[in-house]
Design a protein around this motif. Structure first.
Motif, PDB file in Angstrom:
ATOM      1  N   SER A 204       0.802  -1.330   0.194  1.00 46.56           N
ATOM      2  CA  SER A 204      -0.119  -0.044   0.073  1.00 46.56           C
ATOM      3  C   SER A 204       0.791   1.110  -0.061  1.00 46.56           C
ATOM      4  O   SER A 204       0.272   2.352  -0.356  1.00 46.56           O
ATOM      5  CB  SER A 204      -0.646   0.117   1.144  1.00 46.56           C
TER       6      SER A 204
ATOM      7  N   SER B  60     -12.441   2.496  -4.021  1.00 48.91           N
ATOM      8  CA  SER B  60     -12.423   1.076  -4.630  1.00 48.91           C
ATOM      9  C   SER B  60     -12.101  -0.148  -3.897  1.00 48.91           C
ATOM     10  O   SER B  60     -12.535  -1.272  -3.919  1.00 48.91           O
ATOM     11  CB  SER B  60     -11.467   1.019  -6.012  1.00 48.91           C
ATOM     12  N   THR B  61     -11.435   0.187  -2.905  1.00 49.83           N
ATOM     13  CA  THR B  61     -11.085  -0.977  -1.890  1.00 49.83           C
ATOM     14  C   THR B  61     -12.122  -1.151  -0.917  1.00 49.83           C
ATOM     15  O   THR B  61     -12.508  -2.240  -0.515  1.00 49.83           O
ATOM     16  CB  THR B  61      -9.667  -0.797  -1.282  1.00 49.83           C
TER      17      THR B  61
ATOM     18  N   TYR C 191      -8.091   4.594  -4.882  1.00 43.60           N
ATOM     19  CA  TYR C 191      -8.073   3.405  -4.259  1.00 43.60           C
ATOM     20  C   TYR C 191      -8.759   3.099  -2.812  1.00 43.60           C
ATOM     21  O   TYR C 191      -9.280   2.231  -2.550  1.00 43.60           O
ATOM     22  CB  TYR C 191      -6.511   2.908  -4.112  1.00 43.60           C
TER      23      TYR C 191
ATOM     24  N   SER D 119     -17.460  -6.620  -6.478  1.00 50.33           N
ATOM     25  CA  SER D 119     -16.454  -7.589  -5.725  1.00 50.33           C
ATOM     26  C   SER D 119     -17.260  -8.696  -5.109  1.00 50.33           C
ATOM     27  O   SER D 119     -16.845  -9.738  -5.000  1.00 50.33           O
ATOM     28  CB  SER D 119     -16.219  -6.481  -4.497  1.00 50.33           C
TER      29      SER D 119
END
Length: 315
Positions: A39, A270-271, A267, A154
Motif C-alpha cells: 500500500s 475502490s477498496t 483506491y 466484488s
C-alpha cells in the motif's frame, strides 16, 4: 520513487517468507506486513502514469496498464503453478526477486518529472475537504460511482463459485472457470476501451459500460443455463473494461498537482466496497436467497449510474 524504494523491498521480503511460516498467525503477520508495504508504493507507482502521460492519452495508457496486469496475472497462474509443483516456496521467492529487479529497472531507467516545490506541503485532509466542498462535484460523483460499481463487482467475484455450486448445481471448477470468461474479455478489451474513450469521451464510455452491465446482471438473475451464463459473462467483461479503464483517468483529470492524493482517494473508494460487499451481500444471500448476488449487483450499478449521470460532460 522513494515510496517504491521503501515499499517494494519490504513487500518482496515478506512475500517470500509466506511459504516458510510455520503457524497460521505467523503467516497472517507476514501477509499483513506485505500488504501494508504494497500500500506504500501502490498509489505512487500508479500515479506515475498521469505524471508521465498527457491528459488526452491517459485512458489509453491506463488500458495498457490493465492489459499488462492481466497478462501478468495469467502468466503468474501458468508459470507459478508449474513452479509450485517443483517446490511450494519457489514461486514466492522468484516473484519476490522479480519485484526487486523491477525496482532496480525503475531506479536506473525511469526519469520522474521534476515538479516545482509548492509553497506549503500538501495536506491530505485539505485535499479531501476540497473534493467534498468544491462547487463542481464531478470528482466526488465519480468517486461515489466507483464505490458502488466495485461494491457490485466484488460480491460477484467473491461468491460466484459458491453461487454456481449451491444455486446452479454445477461443479465448483465449472463455476470458477465461468468467471474467467469475464476476466478474459476485460483483459482483451482493456486497450480498445481506452481508444473508445478517446473518441467519444470517458463519461459516455463509462455510462455505456454501466448500462450494459445493468442489463447483463438483470438477465443473469433469471438465467440457469451455464453456457448462456458464460456468454453473458464474456460480454460483461467488455462492459467492465469500458468502466474500469476510464474511471481512474477521470479522477486524476482534475487533480492538478495532487495526483498522488487523488490516486489514494481512488483506491480508497475502490477498496472499501471490496471489504464491505462480501459481508453485506453474503448476509443477504444466506437469509434471502442466492438470487441476491445479481440483484445486489444490478442495484449497485444502478446507483453507480445515478452518480455518473451527475458528472459533467467535460469531466
Amino acid at each position: 520513487l522513494p515510496y517504491l524504494m521503501i515499499g517494494i523491498p519490504i513487500a518482496a521480503v515478506f512475500y517470500a517468507l509466506i511459504p516458510f511460516a510455520q503457524t497460521l498467525w505467523l503467516m497472517l503477520i507476514f501477509i499483513v506486513i506485505m500488504n501494508f508495504a504494497m500500500s506504500v508504493f501502490r498509489s505512487p507507482v500508479i500515479a506515475l502514469m498521469p505524471d508521465l502521460t498527457p491528459p488526452k492519452l491517459r485512458s489509453k495508457a491506463n488500458g495498457v496498464i490493465n492489459f499488462m496486469g492481466g497478462v501478468g496475472a495469467i502468466l503468474t497462474f501458468l508459470i507459478g503453478s508449474k513452479l509450485y509443483d517443483v517446490n511450494q516456496a519457489l514461486p514466492f521467492v522468484l516473484f519476490s526477486i522479480l519485484m526487486v529487479l523491477v525496482l532496480i529497472l525503475f531506479i536506473f531507467r525511469l526519469r520522474e518529472p521534476q515538479k516545482p516545490v509548492p509553497d506549503e506541503k500538501i495536506n491530505i485532509l485539505s485535499v479531501i475537504r476540497d473534493v467534498f466542498t468544491a462547487r463542481d462535484k464531478s470528482v466526488l460523483n465519480v468517486l461515489f460511482a466507483i464505490f458502488f460499481w466495485f461494491f457490485g463487482y466484488s460480491a460477484i467475484e467473491a461468491f460466484f463459485t459458491l453461487y454456481g455450486k449451491e444455486f446452479l448445481l454445477v461443479p465448483e471448477s465449472e463455476a470458477a472457470m465461468s468467471l474467467t470468461f469475464f476476466s478474459l474479455t476485460f483483459v482483451l478489451f482493456s486497450i480498445p476501451s481506452g481508444f473508445i474513450a478517446t473518441s467519444i469521451g470517458r463519461r459516455k464510455t463509462i455510462i455505456g459500460g454501466i448500462c450494459g452491465l445493468i442489463i447483463i446482471f438483470a438477465v443473469l438473475i433469471f438465467m440457469r443455463q451455464l453456457l448462456i451464463i458464460r456468454i453473458l459473462l464474456f460480454i460483461g467483461g467488455i462492459f467492465w473494461a469500458m468502466i474500469n479503464i476510464n474511471s481512474y483517468p477521470m479522477v486524476v483529470e482534475k487533480a492538478g498537482e495532487n495526483i498522488g492524493a487523488y490516486t489514494g482517494l481512488y483506491y480508497f473508494f475502490s477498496t472499501i466496497p471490496a471489504i464491505l460487499s462480501p459481508v453485506i451481500v453474503g448476509f443477504l444471500m444466506e437469509h434471502v436467497g442466492y438470487m441476491m448476488l445479481f440483484i445486489s449487483g444490478m442495484v449497485s450499478f444502478i446507483l453507480a449510474l445515478f452518480f455518473m449521470l451527475r458528472v459533467k460532460e467535460n469531466a
